[in-house]
Design a protein around this motif. Structure first.
Motif, PDB file in Angstrom:
ATOM      1  N   LEU A 139       0.675  -1.351  -0.446  1.00  0.00           N
ATOM      2  CA  LEU A 139       0.432  -0.588   0.384  1.00  0.00           C
ATOM      3  C   LEU A 139       1.141   1.198   0.397  1.00  0.00           C
ATOM      4  O   LEU A 139       2.203   1.657   0.222  1.00  0.00           O
ATOM      5  N   THR A 140       0.193   2.239  -0.716  1.00  0.00           N
ATOM      6  CA  THR A 140       1.030   3.384  -1.133  1.00  0.00           C
ATOM      7  C   THR A 140      -0.111   4.697  -1.302  1.00  0.00           C
ATOM      8  O   THR A 140      -1.004   4.255  -1.066  1.00  0.00           O
TER       9      THR A 140
ATOM     10  N   ARG B 215      -1.186   7.508  -3.414  1.00  0.00           N
ATOM     11  CA  ARG B 215      -1.143   8.858  -4.555  1.00  0.00           C
ATOM     12  C   ARG B 215      -1.870   9.479  -4.733  1.00  0.00           C
ATOM     13  O   ARG B 215      -3.616   8.944  -4.976  1.00  0.00           O
TER      14      ARG B 215
ATOM     15  N   VAL C 234      -3.518   3.783  -2.337  1.00  0.00           N
ATOM     16  CA  VAL C 234      -3.728   2.422  -3.465  1.00  0.00           C
ATOM     17  C   VAL C 234      -2.873   1.161  -2.726  1.00  0.00           C
ATOM     18  O   VAL C 234      -1.913   1.132  -1.938  1.00  0.00           O
ATOM     19  N   VAL C 235      -3.068   0.409  -3.787  1.00  0.00           N
ATOM     20  CA  VAL C 235      -2.687  -1.361  -3.822  1.00  0.00           C
ATOM     21  C   VAL C 235      -2.224  -1.383  -5.149  1.00  0.00           C
ATOM     22  O   VAL C 235      -2.587  -1.517  -5.973  1.00  0.00           O
ATOM     23  N   LEU C 236      -1.072  -1.933  -4.531  1.00  0.00           N
ATOM     24  CA  LEU C 236      -0.443  -3.253  -5.651  1.00  0.00           C
ATOM     25  C   LEU C 236      -0.960  -4.853  -6.383  1.00  0.00           C
ATOM     26  O   LEU C 236      -1.152  -5.541  -5.605  1.00  0.00           O
TER      27      LEU C 236
ATOM     28  N   THR D 285       6.953  -6.720 -10.413  1.00  0.00           N
ATOM     29  CA  THR D 285       6.471  -5.894 -11.100  1.00  0.00           C
ATOM     30  C   THR D 285       7.503  -4.700 -11.110  1.00  0.00           C
ATOM     31  O   THR D 285       7.432  -3.778 -10.688  1.00  0.00           O
TER      32      THR D 285
ATOM     33  N   ASP E 170       6.448   3.453 -10.327  1.00  0.00           N
ATOM     34  CA  ASP E 170       5.094   2.592 -11.317  1.00  0.00           C
ATOM     35  C   ASP E 170       6.549   1.643 -10.590  1.00  0.00           C
ATOM     36  O   ASP E 170       7.098   0.749 -11.325  1.00  0.00           O
TER      37      ASP E 170
ATOM     38  N   TRP F  67      -0.882   0.423  -9.949  1.00  0.00           N
ATOM     39  CA  TRP F  67      -1.515   1.008  -8.743  1.00  0.00           C
ATOM     40  C   TRP F  67      -2.571   1.230  -8.981  1.00  0.00           C
ATOM     41  O   TRP F  67      -3.416   1.631  -9.186  1.00  0.00           O
TER      42      TRP F  67
END
Length: 231
Positions: free
Chosen positions: A20-21, A23, A28-30, A68, A108, A120
């Motif tokens: 999670l981060t 933006r 947002v989650v990967l 990723t 990214d 994301w």
């Protein structure tokens, strides 16, 4: 012991990651798009099989990099929980050790190995779509753990610049908790939480109002009392 003499069927150990981060002010989650069966073309959390010669954290880091392109992810990383439903993987019996990663400013992603794409995705959008395996459950558990972390740790300050206003800190809580917070009540809570904020003595002009005080992250790593979501 020869395989024929085993008194239990073989099974695999996997790792899955909830990364999670923030933006543009959104949590947002990967996610990756699977490039092979099972669940070809469906979205999933990054992850994969643990090799016989590596430990769990190394496997998590390797799978994240291979699928990723993200390496050396800073911030918070912890084991979330273990998932062992008998039918979670149609290929064979698997037990997954899920990890939760929370970090600011992640770049990214770029897809690799068995991932056809990586991106994301806003958390609520990710939760509204079907995910491969039992990854919807893992994502929900990871999100709840992340939200809880903000209640009793100083993790939110890691998503702010080195010097930040209370309003900027509040926006982190709002993004992770997924709801608006009363500004005055929040200011009272954080200013009254010992060690959460360190006053820099400086201010920053914000809009047409009076300049806002600037703070740094204080020395506290755990918050007493906690900042309870439902209060």
């Amino acid at each position: 012991m020869p395989a024929a003499e085993l008194d239990h069927p073989p099974f695999a150990v996997t790792v899955d990651l909830v990364v999670l981060t923030l933006r543009a002010g959104r949590l947002v989650v990967l996610l990756v798009e699977r490039g092979e069966e099972p669940f070809l073309g469906e979205h999933a959390l990054p992850g994969g099989f643990v090799r016989p010669d590596e430990d769990l954290d190394a496997a998590a880091a390797r799978e994240l990099a291979e699928e990723t392109g993200l390496t050396g992810v800073p911030g918070h990383l912890e084991q979330l929980r273990t998932y062992g439903d008998v039918h979670r993987d149609p290929r064979m019996r698997t037990v997954s050790v899920a990890h939760l990663a929370l970090a600011p400013g992640l770049p990214d992603p770029r897809a690799g190995t068995d991932a056809a794409a990586a991106a994301w995705v806003p958390v609520e959008a990710a939760r509204s779509r079907p995910l491969a395996f039992d990854h919807a459950r893992i994502l929900d558990d990871g999100l709840e753990r992340a939200r809880g972390k903000l209640e009793y740790t100083n993790l939110a300050t890691a998503f702010c610049p080195p010097e930040f206003t209370v309003s900027e800190l509040r926006s982190v809580y709002e993004a992770v908790w997924g709801r608006e917070i009363d500004p005055r009540n929040f200011h009272r809570k954080v200013s009254g939480t010992p060690g959460l904020l360190a006053d820099t003595g400086r201010t920053r002009a914000v809009g047409r109002g009076r300049p806002a005080a600037l703070f740094r992250a204080g020395p506290a790593t755990t918050l007493h009392p906690p900042l309870v979501r439902d209060a």
